[in-house]
Design a protein around this motif. Sequence first.
Motif, PDB file in Angstrom:
ATOM      1  N   GLU A 255       0.792  -1.391   0.083  1.00 28.11           N
ATOM      2  CA  GLU A 255       0.173   0.010   0.214  1.00 28.11           C
ATOM      3  C   GLU A 255       0.807   1.382  -0.068  1.00 28.11           C
ATOM      4  OE1 GLU A 255      -2.491   0.900   3.635  1.00 28.11           O
ATOM      5  OE2 GLU A 255      -3.926   0.836   2.138  1.00 28.11           O
ATOM      6  N   GLU A 258       2.340   1.822  -3.194  1.00 21.94           N
ATOM      7  CA  GLU A 258       1.344   2.215  -4.474  1.00 21.94           C
ATOM      8  C   GLU A 258       1.075   3.855  -4.176  1.00 21.94           C
ATOM      9  OE1 GLU A 258      -3.370   1.282  -5.815  1.00 21.94           O
ATOM     10  OE2 GLU A 258      -2.068   0.192  -4.381  1.00 21.94           O
ATOM     11  N   GLU A 259       0.762   4.267  -2.867  1.00 23.19           N
ATOM     12  CA  GLU A 259       0.548   5.506  -2.433  1.00 23.19           C
ATOM     13  C   GLU A 259       1.835   6.495  -2.408  1.00 23.19           C
ATOM     14  OE1 GLU A 259      -2.782   6.437  -0.186  1.00 23.19           O
ATOM     15  OE2 GLU A 259      -3.616   4.559  -0.776  1.00 23.19           O
ATOM     16  N   GLN A 260       2.670   6.182  -2.225  1.00 25.55           N
ATOM     17  CA  GLN A 260       3.875   6.898  -2.126  1.00 25.55           C
ATOM     18  C   GLN A 260       4.078   8.063  -1.047  1.00 25.55           C
ATOM     19  OE1 GLN A 260       5.353   8.583  -6.177  1.00 25.55           O
ATOM     20  NE2 GLN A 260       5.236   6.759  -7.024  1.00 25.55           N
TER      21      GLN A 260
END
Length: 344
Positions: A255, A258-260
Motif C-alpha cells: 500500500e 502504491e500511494e508513495q
Amino acid sequence: MVSERGLQVLRAIVQDYVDTREPVGSKAIVDRHQFGVSAATIRNDMALLEDEELIAAPHTSSGRVPTDKGYRVFVDHLAELRPLSGAQRSAIGAFLADTGDLDDLLVRTVRTLTRLTGQVAIVQYPSFARANVSHVEVVHLGGTRAVVIVVTDTGRVSQRVAFLASEPSAEETAQVKDAMAALLTGESVRDGAVAIARLLDADPIPGRDDNTRIVLRTLAEELEEFRHDRLVMAGSATLARRESDFRGSIYPLLEAIEEQVTLLRLMGEMVADEQGLATSIGRENEPFGLAEASVVAGDYDVTGSRARLGVLGPTRMDYPSNLAAVRAVAHYLTRLLEEDEKAR
C-alpha cells in the motif's frame, strides 16, 4: 552493560541470521567464528544480549535472532560497509550511461539498485521548485488541441495537452508562445508559478483571450507538478518472494509503495550521517505503518539541492551490502547530474 565481546557476538548473530535465515545458537557461533572461548561463554554473552533486548528467541529452540534494537546497534556501531566488486561498479556505470533524460536516468537507477540488492528500490525526484525555466513551447496539434511544453535548466521536460476555446491560427499560436516564453523564461519554477497565479487572478486578463487563459492554466498545472515530490520504484515483486521474512502481512508495504506519500514522508524524516546515509529499522517505522520493514537511504545532489534514493525490505536484510550499494549508486548519480549540468 554489554561487553566488547558481547557486541562482537551480536555482530556474528546478525551476519549468520541474514545469511541462513535460521536462529543462531552458541555452538554455531563457536564453529563459524574465531572467538577463542567455549560455547558456554558465548551462551552467557547471548544471555546478556537478550537482557538488553538486542536478541530474542523466536520459539523454544536455543537459537536467537536479532531484534529491531539489535539491528540498530549493529548498523550504528558494528556494520562495516562492504566495498562493491569491480564487476558491480562496472555494471552501475554501464547501466546508467547514455541515458536520454532525467526520467530515464532515474528509472535506470532504481533498476540498478534492485539488481544489486534484491530489495525494492526507491529514488526521489529532486525538488524542482528552485529550478529555472529554460524553454516554453506551445505547439498547435490541430483543431482546438495544443501541447504546452516546459523545460527547466535541470533537464526536466514536462508536456501537457491543452484543449483551447477555439482553433488558433499559426500567428495566434506564435503570439501565445512568445508571451508565455517572455513571462517564464529565466524565472524559477516557484516564481513562474506565482506570476501565472497573479495573471489568472486578474479577471479579465488585460490583453489576453480565452485561449491564452487556458494555456496559462495548463502551465500552472505543469509548474505545480514540477514542485511536487515523486518517487520512482522498482522491484516490488521481491516482497512476495521475501514474504516469509515478514512476521505479518506485506499489505502495508504494498500500500505504501502504491500511494508513495508515506514513503516520501518517511524518507524525508530520516536523518543522514556524515556519509549521507540513513537507516530506519522496524519499529522505528511504526508511525508510518511500516513496523515490519527497514529502509536504507542515501543522499544525492542535483543543482545545489539534495534528494534521496534507497531500498525498502524486511528487517532481515544485508545492511552492510545494501548501504554500500546505495552509497555507490548515489555517488554515481550525483556525478552524472553534475556532468550534465556542466555540459549545458
